[in-house]
Scaffold this motif. Structure first.
Motif, PDB file in Angstrom:
ATOM      1  N   PHE A 174       0.221   0.625  -5.405  1.00 57.88           N
ATOM      2  CA  PHE A 174      -0.324   1.309  -4.238  1.00 57.88           C
ATOM      3  C   PHE A 174      -0.873   0.309  -3.218  1.00 57.88           C
ATOM      4  O   PHE A 174      -0.742   0.508  -2.008  1.00 57.88           O
ATOM      5  CB  PHE A 174      -1.398   2.308  -4.664  1.00 57.88           C
ATOM      6  N   LEU A 182       2.155  -1.154  -1.425  1.00 56.90           N
ATOM      7  CA  LEU A 182       2.633  -0.287  -0.348  1.00 56.90           C
ATOM      8  C   LEU A 182       1.702  -0.328   0.859  1.00 56.90           C
ATOM      9  O   LEU A 182       2.157  -0.378   2.011  1.00 56.90           O
ATOM     10  CB  LEU A 182       2.756   1.149  -0.852  1.00 56.90           C
ATOM     11  N   SER A 183       0.414  -0.316   0.595  1.00 60.24           N
ATOM     12  CA  SER A 183      -0.568  -0.316   1.680  1.00 60.24           C
ATOM     13  C   SER A 183      -0.468  -1.583   2.522  1.00 60.24           C
ATOM     14  O   SER A 183      -0.533  -1.527   3.757  1.00 60.24           O
ATOM     15  CB  SER A 183      -1.977  -0.180   1.095  1.00 60.24           C
ATOM     16  N   ASN A 185       2.781  -1.629   4.538  1.00 58.18           N
ATOM     17  CA  ASN A 185       2.764  -0.643   5.613  1.00 58.18           C
ATOM     18  C   ASN A 185       2.279  -1.248   6.932  1.00 58.18           C
ATOM     19  O   ASN A 185       2.667  -0.797   8.007  1.00 58.18           O
ATOM     20  CB  ASN A 185       1.869   0.536   5.224  1.00 58.18           C
ATOM     21  N   HIS A 217      -4.516   5.627  -0.944  1.00 58.01           N
ATOM     22  CA  HIS A 217      -3.930   4.368  -0.487  1.00 58.01           C
ATOM     23  C   HIS A 217      -2.840   4.505   0.573  1.00 58.01           C
ATOM     24  O   HIS A 217      -2.756   3.675   1.487  1.00 58.01           O
ATOM     25  CB  HIS A 217      -3.348   3.591  -1.685  1.00 58.01           C
ATOM     26  N   ILE A 218      -1.993   5.539   0.479  1.00 53.19           N
ATOM     27  CA  ILE A 218      -0.757   5.474   1.261  1.00 53.19           C
ATOM     28  C   ILE A 218      -0.374   6.783   1.956  1.00 53.19           C
ATOM     29  O   ILE A 218       0.411   6.780   2.902  1.00 53.19           O
ATOM     30  CB  ILE A 218       0.404   4.997   0.333  1.00 53.19           C
ATOM     31  N   THR A 243       0.549   7.399   5.943  1.00 49.12           N
ATOM     32  CA  THR A 243       1.090   6.196   6.570  1.00 49.12           C
ATOM     33  C   THR A 243       2.600   6.338   6.722  1.00 49.12           C
ATOM     34  O   THR A 243       3.224   7.259   6.180  1.00 49.12           O
ATOM     35  CB  THR A 243       0.798   4.949   5.720  1.00 49.12           C
ATOM     36  N   GLY A 297       4.171   6.020   3.345  1.00 45.35           N
ATOM     37  CA  GLY A 297       3.818   7.179   2.540  1.00 45.35           C
ATOM     38  C   GLY A 297       4.642   8.398   2.902  1.00 45.35           C
ATOM     39  O   GLY A 297       5.141   9.117   2.032  1.00 45.35           O
TER      40      GLY A 297
END
Length: 316
Positions: free
Chosen positions: A193, A196-197, A200, A298-299, A302, A305
């Motif tokens: 996570f 990914l964050s 992003n 977390h995502i 976004t 996400g």
């Protein structure tokens, strides 16, 4: 591509051999707060990687482990061959005199990056690293990056056999133990996570194309066509169909022993979507809730996400 296949198999075989002589506690090491496999990476290599000079025409595939990087590697390797007027799959498509290196950027010895300076363009590289741990030259020179993501429940499900494989990570625990580690940052290459964050933050850059494992499964031909367009590689219909055929899960699994040795059965396991439902079962419903909560924190909301279509692929 016998030479590059041999390089992959040799690296994995050496890693397994080294792991067999190590205590389980020694199989991972921490570098700047993230765990990595001791048999594949080293602090010395990470330090040397910082000054690696990327070229603007490099081709980079970024993706967390078990998100489908071996699958997309096949596609990109074939597309690069086509861009060089070569036919994917033919031994003659690779110059036997070319200096070859294991394509995973963070895997290898500290001298690897000096040797990579001799590689002809375009150089193809794969990485599981978060963007802040990549060489600054990659972003300075606006290298094109294909960023691959996968729904977190399937990714975790696919990651478990990878860690349980004897002689590599040799994870001794249950699915419940593994899930706890996955959710508490005790995994090689860190928390998914957070991965990914961090990525992003770069998702809107024009030199980065994002694609999900699921959309590649939904329409392989369209995905290959879009990837080729992003990298500026024109394809005929015949070439497109050849790449799609060669990158099918059935084709890659059939050839996995040749391309990835004994590790092939672990890498090419099922190749499906929603296998998580076999592990995130009702009596472990708290796993679903914990994963859903982490995604929201977390995502969710976004760009990456939204692209994951979490409600479609991760809700029962």
């Amino acid at each position: 591509m016998k030479k590059s296949r041999k390089i992959f198999v040799d690296v994995i075989d050496k890693a397994v051999e080294a792991a067999n002589s190590m205590h389980p506690d020694e199989l991972l090491f921490s570098y700047k707060g993230t765990f990595y496999p001791t048999t594949l990476c080293s602090p010395e290599s990470f330090k040397a990687l910082e000054t690696f000079e990327a070229r603007s025409d490099d081709v980079i595939l970024a993706g967390y482990p078990k998100s489908g990087t071996n699958w997309l590697s096949q596609i990109l390797t074939d597309l690069i061959a086509i861009s060089q007027k070569k036919t994917p799959g033919r031994e003659s498509s690779v110059n036997a005199e070319d200096v070859q290196e294991f394509p995973y950027l963070e895997v290898g010895d500290a001298e690897k990056y000096e040797r990579m300076m001799k590689l002809p363009s375009p150089r193809f590289m794969v990485t599981h690293l978060r963007p802040e741990n990549l060489p600054k030259s990659i972003f300075k020179n606006k290298v094109k990056i294909l960023l691959l993501t996968r729904n977190p429940k399937d990714l975790a499900t696919s990651f478990l056999p990878f860690f349980q494989w004897p002689g590599f990570f040799s994870f001794p625990g249950t699915w419940d133990d593994f899930f706890t580690d996955f959710m508490t940052k005790k995994m090689a290459w860190g928390c998914y996570f957070e991965y990914l964050s961090e990525w992003n933050k770069y998702a809107d850059q024009e030199n980065i194309m994002t694609i999900t494992y699921e959309e590649e499964k939904e329409n392989p031909a369209l995905a290959v066509k879009n990837i080729a367009t992003f990298f500026g590689i024109p394809l005929t219909e015949e070439q497109l169909q050849l790449v799609v055929e060669r990158c099918s899960f059935q084709s890659m699994k059939k050839n996995s022993e040749k391309t990835h040795g004994t590790f092939g059965n672990i890498i090419f396991r099922k190749g499906g979507v929603s296998d998580w439902k076999n592990l995130f079962i009702e009596d472990l419903q708290d796993h679903n809730q914990k994963m859903d909560k982490a995604f929201e924190e977390h995502i969710a909301g976004t760009k990456l996400g939204k692209k994951l279509k979490y409600d479609l692929y991760c809700k029962a």
